[in-house]
Design a protein around this motif. Structure first.
Motif, PDB file in Angstrom:
ATOM      1  N   THR A 149       0.835  -1.199   0.000  1.00 22.03           N
ATOM      2  CA  THR A 149       0.000   0.000   0.000  1.00 22.03           C
ATOM      3  C   THR A 149       0.875   1.257   0.000  1.00 22.03           C
ATOM      4  O   THR A 149       2.098   1.185   0.172  1.00 22.03           O
ATOM      5  CB  THR A 149      -0.923   0.052   1.232  1.00 22.03           C
ATOM      6  OG1 THR A 149      -0.120   0.310   2.396  1.00 22.03           O
ATOM      7  CG2 THR A 149      -1.678  -1.259   1.392  1.00 22.03           C
ATOM      8  N   LEU A 150       0.214   2.402  -0.132  1.00 22.27           N
ATOM      9  CA  LEU A 150       0.942   3.677  -0.120  1.00 22.27           C
ATOM     10  C   LEU A 150       1.712   3.883   1.183  1.00 22.27           C
ATOM     11  O   LEU A 150       2.722   4.595   1.211  1.00 22.27           O
ATOM     12  CB  LEU A 150      -0.056   4.828  -0.319  1.00 22.27           C
ATOM     13  CG  LEU A 150       0.554   6.215  -0.512  1.00 22.27           C
ATOM     14  CD1 LEU A 150       1.215   6.335  -1.883  1.00 22.27           C
ATOM     15  CD2 LEU A 150      -0.514   7.308  -0.356  1.00 22.27           C
ATOM     16  N   ALA A 151       1.273   3.251   2.261  1.00 26.89           N
ATOM     17  CA  ALA A 151       1.941   3.405   3.555  1.00 26.89           C
ATOM     18  C   ALA A 151       3.399   2.982   3.502  1.00 26.89           C
ATOM     19  O   ALA A 151       4.215   3.436   4.321  1.00 26.89           O
ATOM     20  CB  ALA A 151       1.195   2.599   4.619  1.00 26.89           C
ATOM     21  N   GLU A 156      -2.856  -2.977 -11.350  1.00 28.95           N
ATOM     22  CA  GLU A 156      -3.817  -2.839 -12.436  1.00 28.95           C
ATOM     23  C   GLU A 156      -5.227  -2.897 -11.832  1.00 28.95           C
ATOM     24  O   GLU A 156      -5.469  -3.622 -10.867  1.00 28.95           O
ATOM     25  CB  GLU A 156      -3.636  -3.962 -13.459  1.00 28.95           C
ATOM     26  CG  GLU A 156      -2.258  -4.011 -14.098  1.00 28.95           C
ATOM     27  CD  GLU A 156      -1.961  -2.770 -14.921  1.00 28.95           C
ATOM     28  OE1 GLU A 156      -2.918  -2.203 -15.494  1.00 28.95           O
ATOM     29  OE2 GLU A 156      -0.791  -2.359 -14.987  1.00 28.95           O
ATOM     30  N   THR A 157      -6.133  -2.132 -12.402  1.00 31.14           N
ATOM     31  CA  THR A 157      -7.508  -2.121 -11.892  1.00 31.14           C
ATOM     32  C   THR A 157      -8.432  -3.069 -12.651  1.00 31.14           C
ATOM     33  O   THR A 157      -9.567  -3.287 -12.237  1.00 31.14           O
ATOM     34  CB  THR A 157      -8.104  -0.703 -11.995  1.00 31.14           C
ATOM     35  OG1 THR A 157      -8.158  -0.318 -13.385  1.00 31.14           O
ATOM     36  CG2 THR A 157      -7.274   0.300 -11.216  1.00 31.14           C
ATOM     37  N   GLY A 158      -7.939  -3.580 -13.771  1.00 28.32           N
ATOM     38  CA  GLY A 158      -8.798  -4.378 -14.634  1.00 28.32           C
ATOM     39  C   GLY A 158      -9.373  -3.576 -15.779  1.00 28.32           C
ATOM     40  O   GLY A 158     -10.034  -4.140 -16.654  1.00 28.32           O
ATOM     41  N   PHE A 159      -9.143  -2.274 -15.768  1.00 26.81           N
ATOM     42  CA  PHE A 159      -9.606  -1.404 -16.853  1.00 26.81           C
ATOM     43  C   PHE A 159      -8.390  -0.848 -17.585  1.00 26.81           C
ATOM     44  O   PHE A 159      -7.410  -0.437 -16.958  1.00 26.81           O
ATOM     45  CB  PHE A 159     -10.447  -0.242 -16.297  1.00 26.81           C
ATOM     46  CG  PHE A 159     -11.664  -0.687 -15.555  1.00 26.81           C
ATOM     47  CD1 PHE A 159     -12.785  -1.137 -16.239  1.00 26.81           C
ATOM     48  CD2 PHE A 159     -11.677  -0.688 -14.172  1.00 26.81           C
ATOM     49  CE1 PHE A 159     -13.904  -1.568 -15.559  1.00 26.81           C
ATOM     50  CE2 PHE A 159     -12.795  -1.116 -13.477  1.00 26.81           C
ATOM     51  CZ  PHE A 159     -13.914  -1.563 -14.179  1.00 26.81           C
ATOM     52  N   ASP A 160      -8.489  -0.842 -18.901  1.00 27.75           N
ATOM     53  CA  ASP A 160      -7.380  -0.335 -19.701  1.00 27.75           C
ATOM     54  C   ASP A 160      -7.044   1.100 -19.299  1.00 27.75           C
ATOM     55  O   ASP A 160      -7.931   1.939 -19.117  1.00 27.75           O
ATOM     56  CB  ASP A 160      -7.737  -0.359 -21.192  1.00 27.75           C
ATOM     57  CG  ASP A 160      -7.817  -1.773 -21.740  1.00 27.75           C
ATOM     58  OD1 ASP A 160      -7.272  -2.688 -21.095  1.00 27.75           O
ATOM     59  OD2 ASP A 160      -8.435  -1.952 -22.800  1.00 27.75           O
ATOM     60  N   SER A 161      -5.751   1.360 -19.136  1.00 25.47           N
ATOM     61  CA  SER A 161      -5.235   2.712 -18.898  1.00 25.47           C
ATOM     62  C   SER A 161      -5.575   3.278 -17.531  1.00 25.47           C
ATOM     63  O   SER A 161      -5.452   4.480 -17.315  1.00 25.47           O
ATOM     64  CB  SER A 161      -5.736   3.692 -19.985  1.00 25.47           C
ATOM     65  OG  SER A 161      -5.350   3.261 -21.261  1.00 25.47           O
ATOM     66  N   ILE A 162      -6.017   2.445 -16.580  1.00 24.14           N
ATOM     67  CA  ILE A 162      -6.251   2.924 -15.216  1.00 24.14           C
ATOM     68  C   ILE A 162      -5.531   2.009 -14.239  1.00 24.14           C
ATOM     69  O   ILE A 162      -5.821   0.815 -14.157  1.00 24.14           O
ATOM     70  CB  ILE A 162      -7.748   2.960 -14.855  1.00 24.14           C
ATOM     71  CG1 ILE A 162      -8.535   3.797 -15.849  1.00 24.14           C
ATOM     72  CG2 ILE A 162      -7.932   3.523 -13.434  1.00 24.14           C
ATOM     73  CD1 ILE A 162     -10.043   3.819 -15.580  1.00 24.14           C
ATOM     74  N   SER A 163      -4.561   2.574 -13.505  1.00 28.63           N
ATOM     75  CA  SER A 163      -3.834   1.846 -12.465  1.00 28.63           C
ATOM     76  C   SER A 163      -3.971   2.606 -11.157  1.00 28.63           C
ATOM     77  O   SER A 163      -4.383   3.761 -11.139  1.00 28.63           O
ATOM     78  CB  SER A 163      -2.354   1.707 -12.842  1.00 28.63           C
ATOM     79  OG  SER A 163      -2.201   1.028 -14.074  1.00 28.63           O
ATOM     80  N   ILE A 164      -3.604   1.950 -10.054  1.00 32.73           N
ATOM     81  CA  ILE A 164      -3.788   2.598  -8.751  1.00 32.73           C
ATOM     82  C   ILE A 164      -2.719   2.144  -7.764  1.00 32.73           C
ATOM     83  O   ILE A 164      -2.256   0.999  -7.810  1.00 32.73           O
ATOM     84  CB  ILE A 164      -5.198   2.282  -8.188  1.00 32.73           C
ATOM     85  CG1 ILE A 164      -5.463   3.080  -6.908  1.00 32.73           C
ATOM     86  CG2 ILE A 164      -5.372   0.792  -7.949  1.00 32.73           C
ATOM     87  CD1 ILE A 164      -6.906   2.989  -6.440  1.00 32.73           C
ATOM     88  N   VAL A 165      -2.317   3.060  -6.900  1.00 33.25           N
ATOM     89  CA  VAL A 165      -1.558   2.715  -5.706  1.00 33.25           C
ATOM     90  C   VAL A 165      -2.586   2.666  -4.574  1.00 33.25           C
ATOM     91  O   VAL A 165      -3.113   3.703  -4.166  1.00 33.25           O
ATOM     92  CB  VAL A 165      -0.475   3.762  -5.389  1.00 33.25           C
ATOM     93  CG1 VAL A 165       0.265   3.376  -4.113  1.00 33.25           C
ATOM     94  CG2 VAL A 165       0.494   3.897  -6.555  1.00 33.25           C
ATOM     95  N   PRO A 166      -2.901   1.482  -4.080  1.00 32.25           N
ATOM     96  CA  PRO A 166      -3.988   1.361  -3.101  1.00 32.25           C
ATOM     97  C   PRO A 166      -3.561   1.764  -1.691  1.00 32.25           C
ATOM     98  O   PRO A 166      -2.372   1.895  -1.395  1.00 32.25           O
ATOM     99  CB  PRO A 166      -4.332  -0.123  -3.160  1.00 32.25           C
ATOM    100  CG  PRO A 166      -3.041  -0.787  -3.507  1.00 32.25           C
ATOM    101  CD  PRO A 166      -2.323   0.168  -4.428  1.00 32.25           C
ATOM    102  N   THR A 167      -4.564   1.926  -0.865  1.00 30.30           N
ATOM    103  CA  THR A 167      -4.332   2.316   0.531  1.00 30.30           C
ATOM    104  C   THR A 167      -5.379   1.648   1.422  1.00 30.30           C
ATOM    105  O   THR A 167      -6.492   1.376   0.990  1.00 30.30           O
ATOM    106  CB  THR A 167      -4.445   3.855   0.667  1.00 30.30           C
ATOM    107  OG1 THR A 167      -3.323   4.467   0.067  1.00 30.30           O
ATOM    108  CG2 THR A 167      -4.492   4.278   2.126  1.00 30.30           C
TER     109      THR A 167
END
Length: 269
Positions: A64-66, A84-95
């Protein structure tokens, strides 16, 4: 246009920061831009929007971001935090809740921790847009995002509780500009607006009187499509692009890009 980073900030909870990040990512992606989301709110609402609470709450701190704030973590590859979020062109650093231990008041006393997110983003490439969701306070996490960002959007529901504390938000932005002179305000974004309510129309008018051009023309309505699409773990543009909610996010996307182009032109001039 080079990569730009926007943080969404307000010390009020429930004003649409996470929701706007979630749906704006879908609209940017549909417009052909590659988006990195950074969830800087220990509540993890943005992360849960994609993966659900059961998955997000079980993530170890190291994923996570922590991890950026924990000196006990050996962090060599920043890309390992990006999912990866499962959607093209969208990624995330989760928290998740792990970040809460590092979201301390008086962030300006945080030493090098103030630059944790900025240093992380400096090591990441391959994205056109970075959107950062902030917690409902002006502590370490919000402070970090302002140090790391090019622009600020302030979501504001048109009601008394939603507009309280805006002066403190602007003071904090001015303070952050001492460490990040490139930080600029894109404006206040009216969210959760119900045009049938006189009180909403009155507060919107008052906001425009006080802040003038520092208020987005686009208004984000209170629409069930936003909540339904989040429940289905999809940004509204990808869930139901024919809905008025999706249309409002596309309009916002265009206005955001236009505002950035205008600010860049003024900067060059």
């Amino acid at each position: 246009m080079e990569r730009f980073t926007i943080c969404l900030i307000n010390q009020k909870g429930g004003c649409g920061k996470s929701s706007t990040c979630f749906h704006l990512a879908g609209s940017f992606a549909a417009a052909g831009l590659s988006v990195l989301l950074v969830d800087a709110d220990p509540q993890g609402s943005l992360s849960q929007g994609f993966f659900g609470p059961e998955v997000v709450e079980q993530l170890p701190l190291s994923e996570t971001l922590a991890a950026l704030f924990d000196e006990s973590q050996f962090f060599s590859d920043p890309n390992s935090l990006i999912r990866e979020t499962g959607f093209d062109s969208i990624s995330i650093v989760p928290t998740n809740h792990h970040l809460g231990a590092f979201n301390m008041p008086s962030p300006e006393n945080g030493g090098m921790l103030q630059f944790a997110i900025r240093d992380f983003l400096d090591e990441v490439d391959g994205f056109d847009v970075v959107l950062i969701d902030c917690p409902p306070n002006l502590y370490q996490c919000s402070w970090n995002t302002m140090i790391a960002s090019d622009y600020v959007i302030i979501p504001v529901p048109p009601e008394d509780f939603g507009t309280q504390g805006l002066r403190a938000v602007h003071q904090c932005i001015d303070h952050a500009r001492q460490l990040n002179p490139e930080l600029r305000r894109l404006g206040h974004l009216v969210t959760r607006h119900d045009k049938r309510l006189l009180i909403h129309r009155s507060y919107e008018q008052r906001l425009r009187e006080v802040y003038d051009q520092l208020v987005f023309e686009t208004i984000i309505p209170e629409a069930s499509a936003f909540k339904v699409s989040i429940a289905c773990r999809q940004p509204v543009e990808l869930y139901d692009r024919r809905s008025s909610a999706a249309e409002s996010m596309r309009t916002l996307t265009t206005e955001v890009l236009d505002k950035i182009r205008m600010k860049l032109q003024r900067h060059v001039a």
